[in-house]
Scaffold this active site. Sequence first.
Site, PDB file in Angstrom:
ATOM      1  N   LYS A  13       0.832  -1.214   0.000  1.00 57.28           N
ATOM      2  CA  LYS A  13       0.000   0.000   0.000  1.00 57.28           C
ATOM      3  C   LYS A  13       0.860   1.255   0.000  1.00 57.28           C
ATOM      4  CE  LYS A  13      -2.213  -0.923   3.856  1.00 57.28           C
ATOM      5  NZ  LYS A  13      -1.584  -2.190   4.294  1.00 57.28           N
ATOM      6  N   ARG A  88      -8.766   1.411   9.736  1.00 59.47           N
ATOM      7  CA  ARG A  88      -8.330   0.044  10.003  1.00 59.47           C
ATOM      8  C   ARG A  88      -9.330  -0.704  10.874  1.00 59.47           C
ATOM      9  NH1 ARG A  88      -2.518   0.805   9.362  1.00 59.47           N
ATOM     10  NH2 ARG A  88      -1.281  -1.012   9.795  1.00 59.47           N
ATOM     11  N   ARG A 127      11.833  -6.530   4.627  1.00 60.45           N
ATOM     12  CA  ARG A 127      11.758  -5.078   4.405  1.00 60.45           C
ATOM     13  C   ARG A 127      12.782  -4.337   5.286  1.00 60.45           C
ATOM     14  NH1 ARG A 127       5.853  -2.622   4.398  1.00 60.45           N
ATOM     15  NH2 ARG A 127       5.772  -3.244   6.567  1.00 60.45           N
ATOM     16  N   ARG A 160      11.994  -2.068  10.821  1.00 56.66           N
ATOM     17  CA  ARG A 160      11.012  -1.502  11.746  1.00 56.66           C
ATOM     18  C   ARG A 160      10.771  -2.504  12.875  1.00 56.66           C
ATOM     19  NH1 ARG A 160       6.138   0.177   7.770  1.00 56.66           N
ATOM     20  NH2 ARG A 160       4.990  -0.733   9.495  1.00 56.66           N
ATOM     21  N   ARG A 171       0.424  -8.423  14.021  1.00 55.93           N
ATOM     22  CA  ARG A 171      -0.165  -7.496  13.042  1.00 55.93           C
ATOM     23  C   ARG A 171      -1.107  -8.224  12.101  1.00 55.93           C
ATOM     24  NH1 ARG A 171       4.763  -4.852  10.360  1.00 55.93           N
ATOM     25  NH2 ARG A 171       3.270  -3.540   9.263  1.00 55.93           N
TER      26      ARG A 171
HETATM   27  P1  AMP Z   1       1.504   0.848   9.038  1.00 62.00           P
HETATM   28  O1  AMP Z   1       2.737   1.555   8.638  1.00 62.00           O
HETATM   29  O2  AMP Z   1       0.291   1.331   8.335  1.00 62.00           O
HETATM   30  O3  AMP Z   1       1.648  -0.658   8.968  1.00 62.00           O
HETATM   31  O4  AMP Z   1       1.252   1.193  10.585  1.00 62.00           O
HETATM   32  C1  AMP Z   1       2.213   0.890  11.569  1.00 62.00           C
HETATM   33  C2  AMP Z   1       1.551   0.846  12.940  1.00 62.00           C
HETATM   34  O5  AMP Z   1       0.961   2.118  13.253  1.00 62.00           O
HETATM   35  C3  AMP Z   1       0.406  -0.150  13.090  1.00 62.00           C
HETATM   36  O6  AMP Z   1       0.861  -1.474  13.356  1.00 62.00           O
HETATM   37  C4  AMP Z   1      -0.352   0.457  14.257  1.00 62.00           C
HETATM   38  O7  AMP Z   1       0.317   0.233  15.482  1.00 62.00           O
HETATM   39  C5  AMP Z   1      -0.266   1.950  13.966  1.00 62.00           C
HETATM   40  N1  AMP Z   1      -1.365   2.390  13.073  1.00 62.00           N
HETATM   41  C6  AMP Z   1      -1.250   2.886  11.814  1.00 62.00           C
HETATM   42  N2  AMP Z   1      -2.456   3.204  11.309  1.00 62.00           N
HETATM   43  C7  AMP Z   1      -3.358   2.877  12.266  1.00 62.00           C
HETATM   44  C8  AMP Z   1      -4.774   2.937  12.344  1.00 62.00           C
HETATM   45  N3  AMP Z   1      -5.505   3.379  11.312  1.00 62.00           N
HETATM   46  N4  AMP Z   1      -5.365   2.515  13.488  1.00 62.00           N
HETATM   47  C9  AMP Z   1      -4.646   2.070  14.535  1.00 62.00           C
HETATM   48  N5  AMP Z   1      -3.314   1.965  14.523  1.00 62.00           N
HETATM   49  C10 AMP Z   1      -2.663   2.363  13.406  1.00 62.00           C
END
Ligand code: AMP
Length: 216
Positions: A13, A88, A127, A160, A171
Site C-alpha cells: 500500500k 483500520r 523489508r 522496523r 499485526r
Molecule cells: P503501518 O505503517 O500502516 O503498517 O502502521 C504501523 C503501525 O501504526 C500499526 O501497526 C499500528 O500500530 C499503527 N497504526 C497505523 N495506522 C493505524 C490505524 N488506522 N489505526 C490504529 N493503529 C494504526
Amino acid sequence: MILILLGPPGAGKGTQAKLLTQAYGIPHISTGDMFRDHKARGTELGKKIQAIMDAGELVTDEITNALVKDRLARSDVTKGFILDGYPRTIAQAEYLEQLLRSMGQSVDRVISYEVAEELVVERISGRRSCPRCGAVFHVSANPPRRTGFCDKDGTALVQRDDDKPENVKKRMQEYADKTWPLKRFFQERGKVVEVEGVGTPEGILAATQLALGARR
Ligand code: AMP
C-alpha cells in the site's frame, strides 16, 4: 478524488500510495508514517503510542481519528487524497464517513490489494527502510546497491520494530480480526475495486489505474 488503500500489512500500500500521489497529484496520508514521525520526534503522542506500535497492535480509534481529523483540516486536501493504513477498524470507517460528510465529501474508491498471506509475511520480514529519508528496500526483491545502506543518502538501513518476526504475527492477527471486515463495509457501499498486489510496483500501479476505471 478520495482513495482508500486497503490490504494486509506488506501488501504494498505504501509503495502504491507514493506512485499514485505522483500520478494524480494528491497527497498521501499514512497514519503509520504519521505515528512513526511522532515516535521519532519523541512527542507526547509518540511516547504514548510507542509500545503499542512496536508490539504490532493498533493504536486506539480515538487517538487515530483525532490525528486524521487534524490532517484533513489542512489546505492541501481540497483536490483529494490517498489514505494508506486508515481506516483500520469499522469504528474508524464510520468516523471517516461522518467526517467527510461534514466536509461535503465522500470516498470515491477503496482499492483492495489482494496478496496471499505467505507472500506478505515474506515481504515484511525482508523489508528494510531508511530512518532518514523513508526509502524502503527489500533484502532480496529490491536490495540497495550497498548492502545495509540507503541508495539515496547512505544512511544505515533499519528493520522496523513492528516488522520483526515476533510482531508480524500480531499485526496479521489484528488485520484479520479488525481490518478485514472493512472490505465488506465498503463493498456494501459499492466502493471496492480489487487489484492483484503481485508483480512490479509499476505493473501494480497500471492495474490500479485500470481498476479505477471500473467499480465493483
Ligand atoms: P503501518 O505503517 O500502516 O503498517 O502502521 C504501523 C503501525 O501504526 C500499526 O501497526 C499500528 O500500530 C499503527 N497504526 C497505523 N495506522 C493505524 C490505524 N488506522 N489505526 C490504529 N493503529 C494504526
